[in-house]
Design a protein around this motif. Sequence first.
Motif, PDB file in Angstrom:
ATOM      1  N   HIS A  31       0.913  -1.143  -0.156  1.00 22.35           N
ATOM      2  CA  HIS A  31      -0.068   0.072  -0.229  1.00 22.35           C
ATOM      3  C   HIS A  31       0.725   1.252  -0.102  1.00 22.35           C
ATOM      4  O   HIS A  31       1.908   1.232   0.630  1.00 22.35           O
ATOM      5  CB  HIS A  31      -0.849   0.152   1.227  1.00 22.35           C
ATOM      6  N   SER A  51       0.512   3.913 -15.105  1.00 24.49           N
ATOM      7  CA  SER A  51       0.752   2.936 -13.727  1.00 24.49           C
ATOM      8  C   SER A  51       0.703   1.551 -14.502  1.00 24.49           C
ATOM      9  O   SER A  51      -0.113   1.154 -15.522  1.00 24.49           O
ATOM     10  CB  SER A  51      -0.656   3.177 -12.777  1.00 24.49           C
ATOM     11  N   GLN A  53       0.094  -2.616 -13.042  1.00 26.31           N
ATOM     12  CA  GLN A  53      -0.421  -3.329 -12.059  1.00 26.31           C
ATOM     13  C   GLN A  53      -0.622  -2.832 -10.724  1.00 26.31           C
ATOM     14  O   GLN A  53      -0.194  -2.973  -9.574  1.00 26.31           O
ATOM     15  CB  GLN A  53       0.686  -4.449 -11.828  1.00 26.31           C
ATOM     16  N   MET A  54      -1.246  -1.614 -10.717  1.00 25.41           N
ATOM     17  CA  MET A  54      -1.630  -0.967  -9.628  1.00 25.41           C
ATOM     18  C   MET A  54      -3.285  -0.590  -9.359  1.00 25.41           C
ATOM     19  O   MET A  54      -3.689  -0.477 -10.516  1.00 25.41           O
ATOM     20  CB  MET A  54      -1.192   0.676  -9.489  1.00 25.41           C
ATOM     21  N   ILE A  56      -5.545   2.142  -8.271  1.00 26.12           N
ATOM     22  CA  ILE A  56      -5.643   3.488  -7.609  1.00 26.12           C
ATOM     23  C   ILE A  56      -6.980   3.841  -7.192  1.00 26.12           C
ATOM     24  O   ILE A  56      -7.987   3.906  -7.834  1.00 26.12           O
ATOM     25  CB  ILE A  56      -5.204   4.635  -8.912  1.00 26.12           C
ATOM     26  N   ASN A  72      -2.342  10.982  -4.493  1.00 24.45           N
ATOM     27  CA  ASN A  72      -3.018   9.660  -4.712  1.00 24.45           C
ATOM     28  C   ASN A  72      -3.178   8.855  -3.436  1.00 24.45           C
ATOM     29  O   ASN A  72      -2.264   9.093  -2.608  1.00 24.45           O
ATOM     30  CB  ASN A  72      -2.251   8.650  -5.646  1.00 24.45           C
TER      31      ASN A  72
END
Length: 72
Positions: A31, A51, A53-54, A56, A72
């Motif tokens: 995280h 981004s 493999q995130m 958001i 963010n």
Amino acid sequence: MERKLHLLPTYAKPLEYTIQLTPNIQNLIIHGTVKILVQLLQETQHLILHSHQMIIQSVHLVHVRDFIIIFN
């Protein structure tokens, strides 16, 4: 397989990145939060940040003169 390089447009100059990460070793998830200070050298309707493999969860933009602060 060749990877495509994604860069900010030339009119967006990143000045500062502040990143905080909290890893969870048990479930292999990280995280974190990021704050990016970007100077815009010209007016624009769009600024795309990439981004990989995130997930958001939220984004906050603050516009101060020619600068944008992205939370963010």
